[in-house]
Design a protein around this motif. Structure first.
Motif, short mmCIF file in Angstrom:
data_model
loop_
_atom_site.label_atom_id
_atom_site.label_comp_id
_atom_site.label_asym_id
_atom_site.label_seq_id
_atom_site.Cartn_x
_atom_site.Cartn_y
_atom_site.Cartn_z
N GLY A 3 0.91 -1.32 -0.07
CA GLY A 3 -0.08 -0.03 -0.19
C GLY A 3 0.77 1.24 0.03
O GLY A 3 0.56 2.25 -0.33
N TYR A 6 1.97 2.24 -3.72
CA TYR A 6 0.84 2.83 -4.36
C TYR A 6 0.74 4.22 -4.01
O TYR A 6 0.39 5.12 -4.73
CB TYR A 6 -0.46 1.80 -4.16
N SER A 83 -8.70 -7.74 -9.04
CA SER A 83 -9.43 -6.87 -8.69
C SER A 83 -11.10 -6.82 -9.43
O SER A 83 -11.09 -7.12 -10.75
CB SER A 83 -9.06 -5.43 -9.05
N LEU A 85 -13.23 -4.85 -9.27
CA LEU A 85 -13.82 -3.90 -9.79
C LEU A 85 -13.42 -3.59 -11.21
O LEU A 85 -14.13 -3.15 -12.16
CB LEU A 85 -13.27 -2.59 -8.85
N GLY A 177 -14.09 5.28 -9.70
CA GLY A 177 -12.78 5.50 -8.75
C GLY A 177 -13.01 6.16 -7.28
O GLY A 177 -12.04 6.25 -6.45
N GLU A 178 -14.22 6.53 -6.89
CA GLU A 178 -14.52 6.87 -5.61
C GLU A 178 -14.18 5.87 -4.76
O GLU A 178 -14.53 4.70 -4.62
CB GLU A 178 -16.12 7.19 -5.57
N GLY A 179 -13.29 6.12 -3.67
CA GLY A 179 -12.85 5.10 -2.66
C GLY A 179 -11.58 4.62 -2.95
O GLY A 179 -11.20 3.84 -2.18
N HIS A 180 -11.01 4.68 -4.29
CA HIS A 180 -9.82 4.12 -4.67
C HIS A 180 -8.86 5.11 -5.02
O HIS A 180 -8.77 5.98 -6.01
CB HIS A 180 -10.10 3.23 -5.94
N TYR A 181 -7.82 5.29 -3.86
CA TYR A 181 -6.96 6.41 -4.17
C TYR A 181 -5.56 5.89 -4.11
O TYR A 181 -4.65 6.46 -4.77
CB TYR A 181 -7.12 7.58 -2.99
N ASP A 183 -4.25 2.49 -4.38
CA ASP A 183 -4.17 1.19 -4.76
C ASP A 183 -4.13 0.91 -6.17
O ASP A 183 -4.05 1.65 -6.99
CB ASP A 183 -5.43 0.33 -4.18
N GLU A 185 -6.18 -0.30 -8.40
CA GLU A 185 -7.51 0.18 -9.06
C GLU A 185 -7.00 1.51 -9.26
O GLU A 185 -7.50 2.28 -10.52
CB GLU A 185 -8.59 0.07 -8.02
N ALA A 186 -6.66 2.47 -8.33
CA ALA A 186 -6.58 3.86 -8.56
C ALA A 186 -5.35 4.06 -9.79
O ALA A 186 -5.66 5.13 -10.47
CB ALA A 186 -6.15 4.40 -7.41
#
Length: 225
Positions: A3, A6, A83, A85, A177-181, A183, A185-186
């Protein structure tokens, strides 16, 4: 990657800003690629495969539908492990591409849906066949922008249609992308949005129209991606 790794990477990337007010990309492709070297080999390879599948500018115009489907089938199981997502994001983009390709076929004069199973992807193939003569295949509830896209396609308004599709993809990526900053996914969402804003800031309406006209394949390659 951890983490913290990232976090370091995302902190090094400039803010993208708003799509349609941007005058230039927030960073060059070279600078972005340099920053992305911080990714692990596994993450870098997975990101590259996602881009190659979703970004039409990354592929030759001769790429056929069967090859795109083959790539998707190979990528999605691996992506689901990494992922859900991002797997859903790729799945959603390919399904939308299928709907648009079907519209283009019909607009060209195809009076019936294709019988070749390799022409499209996803859960809407039978639905599209059932409602082939409906303007939006009764999918406007799923894709609210579809009615406008169908009208622009009928009017041969290629530049306006391209703008609509860019905006739709931009907003969708912002939503998921909300909530992924900080990682993986971001990182992927950032790169996909960077591709959109880079395309927009380097936009040439004439070039877009020529590219659109020259797309001669029937299915996935039948519309800009």
């Amino acid at each position: 990657m951890s983490g913290e790794a990232y976090l370091t990477l995302m902190s090094a990337l400039p803010h993208l800003g708003d799509l349609f007010t941007a005058k230039e990309s927030p960073c060059s492709g070279y600078k972005l690629a340099t920053r992305l070297k911080m990714l692990s080999q596994e993450d870098a390879e997975l990101l590259s495969e996602i881009e190659n599948l979703l970004q039409w500018s990354h592929n030759p115009i001769t790429l056929r539908d069967a090859e795109i489907l083959s790539r998707a089938k190979k990528l999605l199981p691996r992506l689901q492990e990494k992922s859900e997502l991002l797997a859903e994001t790729v799945d959603n983009r390919l399904e939308q591409r299928t709907v648009l390709a079907a519209m283009r076929r019909r607009q060209r004069g195809d009076i019936a849906p294709p019988t070749d199973s390799l022409w499209g992807y996803g859960r809407w193939l039978k639905h599209i066949a059932r409602y082939w003569n409906e303007p939006t295949f009764r999918l406007e509830g799923v894709y609210p922008w579809l009615s406008e896209a169908e009208q622009l396609l009928r009017e041969d308004a290629t530049v306006e249609l391209d703008h609509l599709l860019l905006r739709s993809k931009w907003e969708y990526l912002g939503y998921i992308g909300e909530g992924h900053y900080f990682d993986f996914e971001a990182v992927v969402i950032y790169v996909l949005r960077w591709n959109i804003i880079n395309r927009w800031t380097g936009y040439s309406g004439k070039a877009a129209a020529v590219r659109f006209t020259n797309l001669v394949a029937d299915g996935f390659m039948g519309l800009p991606k």
